[in-house]
Design a protein around this motif. Structure first.
Motif, PDB file in Angstrom:
ATOM      1  N   GLN A 129      59.727  52.842  28.177  1.00  0.00           N
ATOM      2  CA  GLN A 129      59.733  52.737  29.736  1.00  0.00           C
ATOM      3  C   GLN A 129      60.321  51.920  31.045  1.00  0.00           C
ATOM      4  O   GLN A 129      61.229  51.777  31.138  1.00  0.00           O
ATOM      5  CB  GLN A 129      58.114  52.471  30.807  1.00  0.00           C
ATOM      6  CG  GLN A 129      56.891  53.502  30.679  1.00  0.00           C
ATOM      7  CD  GLN A 129      58.062  54.675  31.200  1.00  0.00           C
ATOM      8  OE1 GLN A 129      57.959  55.210  32.774  1.00  0.00           O
ATOM      9  NE2 GLN A 129      58.048  56.707  30.697  1.00  0.00           N
ATOM     10  N   GLU A 144      62.335  52.952  45.969  1.00  0.00           N
ATOM     11  CA  GLU A 144      60.665  52.975  44.673  1.00  0.00           C
ATOM     12  C   GLU A 144      60.974  54.486  44.123  1.00  0.00           C
ATOM     13  O   GLU A 144      60.486  54.709  43.465  1.00  0.00           O
ATOM     14  CB  GLU A 144      59.927  53.745  45.707  1.00  0.00           C
ATOM     15  CG  GLU A 144      59.621  53.084  47.095  1.00  0.00           C
ATOM     16  CD  GLU A 144      58.760  53.437  48.345  1.00  0.00           C
ATOM     17  OE1 GLU A 144      58.650  54.827  48.137  1.00  0.00           O
ATOM     18  OE2 GLU A 144      57.761  52.231  49.013  1.00  0.00           O
ATOM     19  N   GLU A 154      58.608  53.718  40.686  1.00  0.00           N
ATOM     20  CA  GLU A 154      57.303  53.580  41.318  1.00  0.00           C
ATOM     21  C   GLU A 154      56.668  55.614  40.925  1.00  0.00           C
ATOM     22  O   GLU A 154      56.372  56.050  40.807  1.00  0.00           O
ATOM     23  CB  GLU A 154      57.384  53.271  41.860  1.00  0.00           C
ATOM     24  CG  GLU A 154      55.341  53.713  43.082  1.00  0.00           C
ATOM     25  CD  GLU A 154      56.056  52.485  44.516  1.00  0.00           C
ATOM     26  OE1 GLU A 154      54.437  53.003  44.629  1.00  0.00           O
ATOM     27  OE2 GLU A 154      56.372  51.871  44.397  1.00  0.00           O
ATOM     28  N   ARG A 155      58.434  56.643  41.850  1.00  0.00           N
ATOM     29  CA  ARG A 155      57.347  58.139  41.755  1.00  0.00           C
ATOM     30  C   ARG A 155      58.321  58.523  41.270  1.00  0.00           C
ATOM     31  O   ARG A 155      57.220  59.485  40.939  1.00  0.00           O
ATOM     32  CB  ARG A 155      58.868  58.114  43.738  1.00  0.00           C
ATOM     33  CG  ARG A 155      58.883  57.519  44.592  1.00  0.00           C
ATOM     34  CD  ARG A 155      59.501  57.929  46.087  1.00  0.00           C
ATOM     35  NE  ARG A 155      59.382  57.196  47.281  1.00  0.00           N
ATOM     36  CZ  ARG A 155      59.741  58.135  48.117  1.00  0.00           C
ATOM     37  NH1 ARG A 155      59.505  59.122  48.820  1.00  0.00           N
ATOM     38  NH2 ARG A 155      58.841  57.089  49.880  1.00  0.00           N
ATOM     39  N   ARG A 174      57.677  57.983  38.116  1.00  0.00           N
ATOM     40  CA  ARG A 174      56.631  57.226  37.473  1.00  0.00           C
ATOM     41  C   ARG A 174      55.947  57.831  37.033  1.00  0.00           C
ATOM     42  O   ARG A 174      54.398  58.120  36.719  1.00  0.00           O
ATOM     43  CB  ARG A 174      56.191  55.590  37.105  1.00  0.00           C
ATOM     44  CG  ARG A 174      55.847  55.523  35.757  1.00  0.00           C
ATOM     45  CD  ARG A 174      55.654  53.795  35.700  1.00  0.00           C
ATOM     46  NE  ARG A 174      57.262  53.512  34.761  1.00  0.00           N
ATOM     47  CZ  ARG A 174      57.350  52.408  34.439  1.00  0.00           C
ATOM     48  NH1 ARG A 174      56.964  51.882  35.680  1.00  0.00           N
ATOM     49  NH2 ARG A 174      58.883  52.122  33.744  1.00  0.00           N
ATOM     50  N   ALA A 175      54.909  58.449  38.832  1.00  0.00           N
ATOM     51  CA  ALA A 175      54.051  58.981  38.900  1.00  0.00           C
ATOM     52  C   ALA A 175      53.930  60.412  38.512  1.00  0.00           C
ATOM     53  O   ALA A 175      53.555  60.967  38.258  1.00  0.00           O
ATOM     54  CB  ALA A 175      53.750  59.069  40.877  1.00  0.00           C
TER      55      ALA A 175
END
Length: 246
Positions: free
Chosen positions: A183, A209, A212-213, A215-216
Motif C-alpha cells: 500500500q 482523495e 482514500e477512494r 483504497r476503499a
C-alpha cells in the motif's frame, strides 16, 4: 528522457526502461490510469522479478490539470517507484480513443515489440468514452498482432491472457490479487502524478482523495478474498486452475 522508437512509420515513445518482452503490460488511456487500476499488482510482479510495463495510449493532453510535458515526467517518476521494466506512450489523441484501423495497427505494432504474455485493459463498462474505447481498440490490436500476414513490423505475437481492470464503474471480477503489503509504495506511485492529485478536485478520480477512494474499493475486494486489500480484475475467458491450489 524520451527516446523515440519507430518502425515502418509507426511511432511510440519509451519514457522509462527499454523495449523488451514483458510478462504483463497494462494499457492506460491516460497517464495515471494504470497506477490507479492495477498499480499494486504491477508492483507485486516487479518485486517478484517479473518484467512488467505500462503503455499510455494518449498523453492526457486535454486534461484540465497538467501539461503533457509535466505528465510524462510524472509517469517516469511513477515507473521508477513501481520498478517497471518499461513504460511507453503511443500518442493517440486524448478524448478520441476508439476502435480505428490506424490506432489498432499502431497498438498492434507495440504489442509485437514488447510481446506481453498478459495484457490488462480498461473495462468495457467504464463510463469514460476513452476507457471503453480503449477496450475495443485493444481487442482489434490483439487480433492483428497475431496475424502472420498483417501489414505490421515485427514478428507475430499472441497474447496469452487479457484481463480487464476497474476504472470509473463497478465490475464483477473473477480475479482478485492481494496487494495488502504494497500500500505505501502503491500510494507513492499514484501520488507521483502530482499535477492530477494535489490541486482542486475535478472529478471523483482527479482529486486529492484518490488514494482514500481507491483504497476503499481495495478494502471491499479484500474482504471478498479474506485479505486486507485486493485489486480486482475480470478475465473474459475461463481460467484453468490447479485444484491443489484451491
Amino acid at each position: 528522457m524520451l527516446r523515440a522508437m519507430s518502425d515502418a512509420g509507426l511511432v511510440f515513445e519509451t519514457i522509462h526502461g527499454r523495449v523488451q518482452p514483458l510478462e504483463w503490460l497494462v494499457l492506460a488511456p491516460h497517464p495515471d490510469d494504470a497506477e490507479i487500476g492495477a498499480g499494486g499488482t504491477l508492483i507485486r510482479l516487479a518485486r517478484a522479478g517479473r518484467a512488467v510495463g505500462i503503455l499510455e495510449l494518449s498523453r492526457g493532453e486535454r486534461g484540465t490539470q497538467g501539461s503533457p510535458q509535466v505528465r510524462v515526467a510524472e509517469c517516469a517518476r511513477a515507473a521508477e517507484i513501481m520498478g517497471l521494466a518499461w513504460r511507453g506512450q503511443l500518442g493517440l489523441p486524448d478524448g478520441e480513443l476508439r476502435d480505428t484501423l490506424e490506432g489498432a495497427h499502431a497498438l498492434a505494432a507495440v504489442l509485437r515489440a514488447v510481446r506481453p504474455r498478459v495484457l490488462v485493459v480498461p473495462h468495457h463498462r467504464d463510463r469514460h468514452p476513452d476507457h471503453f474505447g480503449s477496450y475495443h481498440l485493444s481487442k482489434r490490436a490483439v487480433h492483428l498482432a497475431q496475424l502472420a500476414k498483417a501489414d505490421l513490423p515485427g514478428d507475430p505475437h499472441r497474447v496469452s491472457r487479457v484481463l480487464l481492470y476497474q476504472g470509473n464503474a463497478d465490475i464483477t471480477p473473477n480475479v482478485l490479487i492481494d496487494v495488502a503489503d504494497l500500500q505505501d509504495v502503491w500510494a507513492q506511485s499514484v501520488l507521483a502524478h502530482e499535477s492530477q492529485f494535489s490541486g482542486a478536485a475535478i472529478s471523483e478520480t482527479v482529486t486529492p482523495e484518490i488514494v482514500e477512494r481507491r483504497r476503499a474499493r481495495m478494502t471491499y475486494w479484500g474482504t471478498m478474498a479474506r485479505v486486507r486489500y485486493a485489486e480486482a480484475f475480470e478475465a473474459e475467458d475461463a481460467l484453468l486452475v490447479d485444484p491443489l491450489t484451491l
